[in-house]
Design a protein around this motif. Structure first.
Motif, PDB file in Angstrom:
ATOM      1  N   THR A  66      -3.347 -10.821   8.395  1.00  7.18           N
ATOM      2  CA  THR A  66      -3.659 -11.270   7.468  1.00  7.18           C
ATOM      3  C   THR A  66      -3.824 -12.451   7.860  1.00  7.18           C
ATOM      4  O   THR A  66      -4.268 -13.290   9.031  1.00  7.18           O
ATOM      5  CB  THR A  66      -2.019 -11.548   7.119  1.00  7.18           C
ATOM      6  OG1 THR A  66      -1.064 -10.696   7.395  1.00  7.18           O
ATOM      7  CG2 THR A  66      -1.358 -12.243   5.778  1.00  7.18           C
TER       8      THR A  66
ATOM      9  N   PRO B 108      -1.581 -18.676   6.458  1.00  7.88           N
ATOM     10  CA  PRO B 108      -1.160 -19.317   5.146  1.00  7.88           C
ATOM     11  C   PRO B 108      -1.939 -20.250   4.747  1.00  7.88           C
ATOM     12  O   PRO B 108      -2.538 -20.836   3.302  1.00  7.88           O
ATOM     13  CB  PRO B 108       0.585 -20.029   5.258  1.00  7.88           C
ATOM     14  CG  PRO B 108       0.998 -19.220   6.097  1.00  7.88           C
ATOM     15  CD  PRO B 108      -0.194 -18.358   6.962  1.00  7.88           C
TER      16      PRO B 108
ATOM     17  N   ALA C 271      -5.842 -18.967   3.633  1.00 13.42           N
ATOM     18  CA  ALA C 271      -6.016 -18.671   2.502  1.00 13.42           C
ATOM     19  C   ALA C 271      -6.091 -19.485   1.295  1.00 13.42           C
ATOM     20  O   ALA C 271      -6.772 -20.060   0.472  1.00 13.42           O
ATOM     21  CB  ALA C 271      -4.550 -17.403   2.652  1.00 13.42           C
TER      22      ALA C 271
ATOM     23  N   TYR D 209      -3.547 -13.599  -3.453  1.00 16.40           N
ATOM     24  CA  TYR D 209      -3.931 -13.137  -2.377  1.00 16.40           C
ATOM     25  C   TYR D 209      -3.949 -11.951  -1.556  1.00 16.40           C
ATOM     26  O   TYR D 209      -3.205 -11.205  -2.059  1.00 16.40           O
ATOM     27  CB  TYR D 209      -3.193 -13.988  -0.930  1.00 16.40           C
ATOM     28  CG  TYR D 209      -3.436 -13.385  -0.031  1.00 16.40           C
ATOM     29  CD1 TYR D 209      -4.545 -13.639   0.705  1.00 16.40           C
ATOM     30  CD2 TYR D 209      -2.932 -12.445   1.366  1.00 16.40           C
ATOM     31  CE1 TYR D 209      -5.117 -13.477   2.892  1.00 16.40           C
ATOM     32  CE2 TYR D 209      -2.968 -12.745   2.296  1.00 16.40           C
ATOM     33  CZ  TYR D 209      -4.253 -12.332   3.024  1.00 16.40           C
ATOM     34  OH  TYR D 209      -4.670 -12.079   4.153  1.00 16.40           O
TER      35      TYR D 209
ATOM     36  N   ALA E 223      -0.728  -8.229   3.379  1.00 10.31           N
ATOM     37  CA  ALA E 223       0.266  -9.116   3.118  1.00 10.31           C
ATOM     38  C   ALA E 223       1.673  -7.854   2.904  1.00 10.31           C
ATOM     39  O   ALA E 223       1.876  -7.048   3.036  1.00 10.31           O
ATOM     40  CB  ALA E 223       0.131  -9.698   1.682  1.00 10.31           C
TER      41      ALA E 223
ATOM     42  N   LEU F  28       3.360 -17.831   3.400  1.00  6.73           N
ATOM     43  CA  LEU F  28       1.463 -17.114   1.690  1.00  6.73           C
ATOM     44  C   LEU F  28       2.334 -18.050   0.545  1.00  6.73           C
ATOM     45  O   LEU F  28       0.883 -18.644  -0.322  1.00  6.73           O
ATOM     46  CB  LEU F  28       1.481 -15.469   1.728  1.00  6.73           C
ATOM     47  CG  LEU F  28       0.409 -15.128   3.234  1.00  6.73           C
ATOM     48  CD1 LEU F  28       0.562 -13.912   2.485  1.00  6.73           C
ATOM     49  CD2 LEU F  28      -0.822 -15.824   3.250  1.00  6.73           C
TER      50      LEU F  28
ATOM     51  N   ILE G 210      -1.711 -20.446  -4.141  1.00  4.40           N
ATOM     52  CA  ILE G 210      -1.413 -19.024  -3.834  1.00  4.40           C
ATOM     53  C   ILE G 210      -0.669 -18.674  -5.024  1.00  4.40           C
ATOM     54  O   ILE G 210       0.660 -18.908  -4.261  1.00  4.40           O
ATOM     55  CB  ILE G 210      -1.071 -18.962  -2.101  1.00  4.40           C
ATOM     56  CG1 ILE G 210      -1.805 -19.356  -1.375  1.00  4.40           C
ATOM     57  CG2 ILE G 210      -1.340 -17.168  -2.424  1.00  4.40           C
ATOM     58  CD1 ILE G 210      -2.246 -18.555  -0.232  1.00  4.40           C
TER      59      ILE G 210
END
Ligand code: PEP
Length: 260
Positions: free
Chosen positions: A177, A180, A183, A210, A214, A222, A228
């Motif tokens: 992933t 955070p 992203a 996103y 996930a 996130l 987000i």
């Protein structure tokens, strides 16, 4: 304040029976939930759109398609048009997923043409964009994202009915992933691009999701990020308990935002 959206992209998974089981469990969950909710979308394969819609009729869940044809109708064997989706009650459709770009040579021009078809039928596109690992390692992430935004949105003046999903290709289905921070940085850049190319309202109102490995364990961190607004979830959306766990986390975060 923007809502949070949890969207499940089933890709080419499930059959009629497992679609029914999933949707019935989800419908049951919603029958016990009275609060204001996050937005929930499920995108089953074409053959199950109708039955998923039927089971989810009295829930807030929106049923989405995973792709649409650029053509309106005619001799295009295997294709499904936006008006066909509309006639099934589909109100959301994913476009430009990296798997479509990779395996079906979809260009930004094709993605743009698909979005125009969807808008003509009042279907909201979820536009997917994202960079490869090689592009990230070469520090090309921003340039790639901007090029995709420019290509897909060329000449489009109204994006009030659009959701964008940032899906780094290296994170899709890989278990890896984006952090955070990683992203959030890209999401903030996309929002600022929208501010510059459209206006403040467009930038403030658009939902930026996103996507990329996930799951219940990481969705919370996130969604805590400022830019987000939800998740487009592949693998972890196939299991209804995991999907509901992510909806619950999103609801908790939404409620904390509202209390502030
Ligand atoms: C996707 O394909 O949109 C996706 C995000 O997949 P996964 O969650 O499995 O990485």
């Amino acid at each position: 304040m923007r809502n949070i959206i949890i969207a499940g992209n089933w890709k080419m998974n499930k059959d009629m029976i497992s679609t029914d089981e999933f949707c019935n469990t989800l419908a049951e969950y919603f029958s016990n939930y009275e609060d204001d909710m996050v937005g929930v979308i499920v995108a089953p394969p074409y053959p199950f759109l109708q039955s998923a819609s039927d089971v989810l009729t009295y829930t807030p869940v929106e049923v989405a398609a995973q792709d649409v044809s650029v053509h309106k109708d005619g001799a295009f064997t295997g294709e499904v048009s936006a008006s066909m989706l509309s006639s099934l009650g589909v109100v959301v459709c994913i476009v430009g997923h990296s798997e479509r770009r990779q395996y079906h040579a979809e260009t930004d021009d094709i993605v743009r043409a698909k979005m125009l078809e969807l808008w003509a039928q009042n279907i909201t596109p979820i536009l997917c964009i994202g960079e490869t690992l090689a592009q990230r390692d070469a520090n090309e992430t921003n340039a790639v994202i901007v090029a995709q935004l420019e290509g897909c949105l060329k000449g489009i003046t109204d994006i009030s009915d659009l959701i964008i999903a940032y899906e780094p290709i290296w994170a899709i289905g890989t278990g890896r992933t984006a952090t955070p921070d990683q992203a959030q940085t890209v999401h903030a850049m996309i929002r600022s691009w929208i501010f510059d190319h459209y206006d403040k309202d467009a930038a403030e109102n658009i939902h930026l999701l996103y996507g990329g490995s996930a799951k219940p364990e990481n969705i919370g961190s996130l969604l805590m990020q400022k830019d987000i607004d939800g998740g487009l979830i592949g693998g972890a959306s196939l299991n209804v308990e995991q999907f509901i766990a992510m909806i619950n986390t999103a609801n908790e975060i939404l409620n904390t935002r509202r209390d502030k």
